[in-house]
Design a protein around this motif. Sequence first.
Motif, PDB file in Angstrom:
ATOM      1  N   UNK A   1       0.826  -1.201   0.000  1.00 36.42           N
ATOM      2  CA  UNK A   1       0.000   0.000   0.000  1.00 36.42           C
ATOM      3  C   UNK A   1       0.864   1.256   0.000  1.00 36.42           C
ATOM      4  N   UNK A   2       0.557   2.135  -0.924  1.00 37.31           N
ATOM      5  CA  UNK A   2       1.212   3.438  -1.040  1.00 37.31           C
ATOM      6  C   UNK A   2       0.209   4.516  -0.651  1.00 37.31           C
ATOM      7  N   UNK A   3       0.715   5.650  -0.193  1.00 34.78           N
ATOM      8  CA  UNK A   3      -0.151   6.774   0.156  1.00 34.78           C
ATOM      9  C   UNK A   3       0.430   8.040  -0.476  1.00 34.78           C
ATOM     10  N   UNK A   4      -0.434   8.837  -1.101  1.00 41.76           N
ATOM     11  CA  UNK A   4      -0.015  10.111  -1.672  1.00 41.76           C
ATOM     12  C   UNK A   4      -0.826  11.217  -1.017  1.00 41.76           C
ATOM     13  N   UNK A   5      -0.109  12.246  -0.537  1.00 45.45           N
ATOM     14  CA  UNK A   5      -0.748  13.407   0.074  1.00 45.45           C
ATOM     15  C   UNK A   5      -0.428  14.630  -0.782  1.00 45.45           C
ATOM     16  N   UNK A   6      -1.428  15.424  -1.091  1.00 41.59           N
ATOM     17  CA  UNK A   6      -1.258  16.671  -1.827  1.00 41.59           C
ATOM     18  C   UNK A   6      -1.578  17.820  -0.882  1.00 41.59           C
ATOM     19  N   UNK A   7      -0.691  18.817  -0.842  1.00 36.16           N
ATOM     20  CA  UNK A   7      -0.882  19.973   0.042  1.00 36.16           C
ATOM     21  C   UNK A   7      -0.660  21.252  -0.753  1.00 36.16           C
ATOM     22  N   UNK A   8      -1.456  22.271  -0.451  1.00 37.25           N
ATOM     23  CA  UNK A   8      -1.307  23.563  -1.106  1.00 37.25           C
ATOM     24  C   UNK A   8      -1.714  24.682  -0.163  1.00 37.25           C
ATOM     25  N   UNK A   9      -1.242  25.867  -0.475  1.00 37.14           N
ATOM     26  CA  UNK A   9      -1.724  27.078   0.198  1.00 37.14           C
ATOM     27  C   UNK A   9      -1.637  28.212  -0.814  1.00 37.14           C
ATOM     28  N   UNK A  10      -2.658  29.049  -0.812  1.00 37.26           N
ATOM     29  CA  UNK A  10      -2.737  30.149  -1.761  1.00 37.26           C
ATOM     30  C   UNK A  10      -3.614  31.239  -1.181  1.00 37.26           C
ATOM     31  N   UNK A  11      -3.130  32.457  -1.200  1.00 35.24           N
ATOM     32  CA  UNK A  11      -3.903  33.619  -0.729  1.00 35.24           C
ATOM     33  C   UNK A  11      -4.446  33.424   0.681  1.00 35.24           C
ATOM     34  N   UNK A  12      -3.632  32.862   1.564  1.00 34.61           N
ATOM     35  CA  UNK A  12      -4.033  32.689   2.956  1.00 34.61           C
ATOM     36  C   UNK A  12      -4.893  31.476   3.230  1.00 34.61           C
ATOM     37  N   UNK A  13      -5.210  30.705   2.214  1.00 34.87           N
ATOM     38  CA  UNK A  13      -5.994  29.486   2.388  1.00 34.87           C
ATOM     39  C   UNK A  13      -5.081  28.287   2.182  1.00 34.87           C
ATOM     40  N   UNK A  14      -5.390  27.192   2.867  1.00 39.57           N
ATOM     41  CA  UNK A  14      -4.597  25.975   2.678  1.00 39.57           C
ATOM     42  C   UNK A  14      -5.519  24.765   2.668  1.00 39.57           C
ATOM     43  N   UNK A  15      -5.019  23.692   2.084  1.00 39.81           N
ATOM     44  CA  UNK A  15      -5.807  22.472   2.044  1.00 39.81           C
ATOM     45  C   UNK A  15      -4.928  21.294   1.690  1.00 39.81           C
ATOM     46  N   UNK A  16      -5.467  20.109   1.918  1.00 40.42           N
ATOM     47  CA  UNK A  16      -4.728  18.896   1.597  1.00 40.42           C
ATOM     48  C   UNK A  16      -5.710  17.759   1.335  1.00 40.42           C
ATOM     49  N   UNK A  17      -5.192  16.732   0.696  1.00 45.99           N
ATOM     50  CA  UNK A  17      -5.978  15.535   0.435  1.00 45.99           C
ATOM     51  C   UNK A  17      -5.045  14.348   0.359  1.00 45.99           C
ATOM     52  N   UNK A  18      -5.565  13.177   0.691  1.00 42.76           N
ATOM     53  CA  UNK A  18      -4.752  11.961   0.718  1.00 42.76           C
ATOM     54  C   UNK A  18      -5.490  10.837  -0.008  1.00 42.76           C
TER      55      UNK A  18
END
Length: 76
Positions: free
Chosen positions: A53-70
């Motif tokens: 099992x592999x796991x990929x996490x994506x993270x970003x932040x732009x204009x004071x907002x941030x988010x992620x998903x896995x």
Amino acid sequence: TIRAGGNPIAGAGVTFTMTKSNGAVTTGTATTNASGVAVFKYAFNRKKDPTGTYQVRAQTSSNGLSGSGTVSFLVK
């Protein structure tokens, strides 16, 4: 897809972190297109990359907002 207020965000940097089944980590970065989509590509090496099992996490932040998903997936 990266969105704010329901609208896609173009030009946002996204960091991808892939954790392999043996705990080894590979990272990559991409920038979102006009539709807010960023793509992470990885070429598996059958001789070096372990099954499991592999796991990929994506993270970003732009204009004071941030988010992620896995997401997780199985390599056989």
